[in-house]
Structures are given as structure tokens and as C-alpha cells.
Design a protein around this motif. Sequence first.
Motif, PDB file in Angstrom:
ATOM      1  N   THR A 146       0.850  -1.196   0.000  1.00  0.00           N
ATOM      2  CA  THR A 146       0.000   0.000   0.000  1.00  0.00           C
ATOM      3  C   THR A 146       0.879   1.237   0.000  1.00  0.00           C
ATOM      4  OG1 THR A 146      -1.714  -1.147   1.262  1.00  0.00           O
ATOM      5  CG2 THR A 146      -1.806   1.262   1.248  1.00  0.00           C
ATOM      6  N   LEU A 147       0.581   2.153  -0.891  1.00  0.00           N
ATOM      7  CA  LEU A 147       1.263   3.440  -0.933  1.00  0.00           C
ATOM      8  C   LEU A 147       0.226   4.522  -1.195  1.00  0.00           C
ATOM      9  CD1 LEU A 147       3.667   5.421  -1.180  1.00  0.00           C
ATOM     10  CD2 LEU A 147       3.830   4.744  -3.589  1.00  0.00           C
ATOM     11  N   ASN A 148       0.161   5.497  -0.324  1.00  0.00           N
ATOM     12  CA  ASN A 148      -0.720   6.655  -0.497  1.00  0.00           C
ATOM     13  C   ASN A 148       0.110   7.923  -0.373  1.00  0.00           C
ATOM     14  OD1 ASN A 148      -3.065   5.044  -0.631  1.00  0.00           O
ATOM     15  ND2 ASN A 148      -3.188   4.990   1.594  1.00  0.00           N
ATOM     16  N   VAL A 149       0.089   8.744  -1.413  1.00  0.00           N
ATOM     17  CA  VAL A 149       0.776  10.032  -1.406  1.00  0.00           C
ATOM     18  C   VAL A 149      -0.285  11.099  -1.155  1.00  0.00           C
ATOM     19  CG1 VAL A 149       2.200  11.644  -2.740  1.00  0.00           C
ATOM     20  CG2 VAL A 149       2.464   9.166  -3.074  1.00  0.00           C
ATOM     21  N   HIS A 150      -0.042  11.973  -0.164  1.00  0.00           N
ATOM     22  CA  HIS A 150      -1.036  12.966   0.242  1.00  0.00           C
ATOM     23  C   HIS A 150      -0.514  14.385   0.039  1.00  0.00           C
ATOM     24  CE1 HIS A 150      -3.318   9.792   2.242  1.00  0.00           C
ATOM     25  NE2 HIS A 150      -2.154   9.353   2.704  1.00  0.00           N
TER      26      HIS A 150
END
Length: 167
Positions: A82-86
Motif C-alpha cells: 500500500t502506498l498513499n501520497v497525500h
Amino acid sequence: MYRSIPLFIIGAVVSSALVNSSDAAALNQRVSGTNCSYGNGSTTSALISIGNAIFNQSTTSAETISCPVTDDDRFRKQDITTLNVHGYNGSTTGVAVEASTCVVFFGATGEACSASVSSTANGNYTLSPPTTVWSSAHSSDFGFIRVKLPAKGGATASSVRGYYTAS
């Protein structure tokens, strides 16, 4: 009476193990955008790190930044699922924020990147680029996240606040 003491000890050990068990393989990490650095943009003086994020203050051009990815014995990049860039897209004309995962080759000149994902909406964004480029085929290479920030169109600049990874 003394026969029950070993049974009590065994019961206490088993109960303690059950209560304190956890999935040791599941790891996650939150990293501030202030760890990111200037990429290959043309006006890097427009990129400013102000305590809580990295911003593109330019009103005329997009800027590219790179964010390092942890890769050690405890948290290997090829195990990230999982990778989330915010961040925030400050473009008011529909220009996209783009993010991709990349590696720099350890033993040769060059790099490889995944397909980018993007958001054209003005405001907060969460992007989840594919992590396939961080597979075991690239386990010896150096991983990073590349983000292209559009020019600021309103009062708030485009930014990367940080990213989240989990295995």
C-alpha cells in the motif's frame, strides 16, 4: 496441591502468548513531505519546504520532487503493498498532480518508473501509484517516489504533505 503449580505455570505462559500475539510482518510508516527533495524542474527556487510539507510556489511552471523510500532489513520496499501520497493540488485550471514509483539502478546509470497516477481536482489529493517497480527484481536498487506538482493557480500552492506505506 503441588501438582497444580506446573499446570498453572503452563496455563499462564499459553495465556500470555495468546494475549500478546501480533502479526510481526505487518508494518506501516508515515513520512513527512519535508523529507522530499527537488527533482528535475526548471525553477527549483519555487520549491519551498515550510515545516509541514514541500510546496511548489511557482505560478507558471510545474515542479518535480523525489521522496525517499525506506528499504532496510525490517521494512523492504518490495514488501510494500500500500502506498498513499497525500497533498494539495493548487491548480485551478485542471492541471494534474502526478505520482509514480521509481528505482535508481545501483550498478548502472539509469532508473525505472511505474506508470504514473494523477488527479486534476483542485484541493486535497491522495494518490496510490503502483508499487510493481519495487518488486524483488529491483531489490538491490534504490527506491523513491516521484511527484510532479502543478503551478499554483490560486492562493494555495501545490504540495506533498507526506506519504503512507504498509506491507
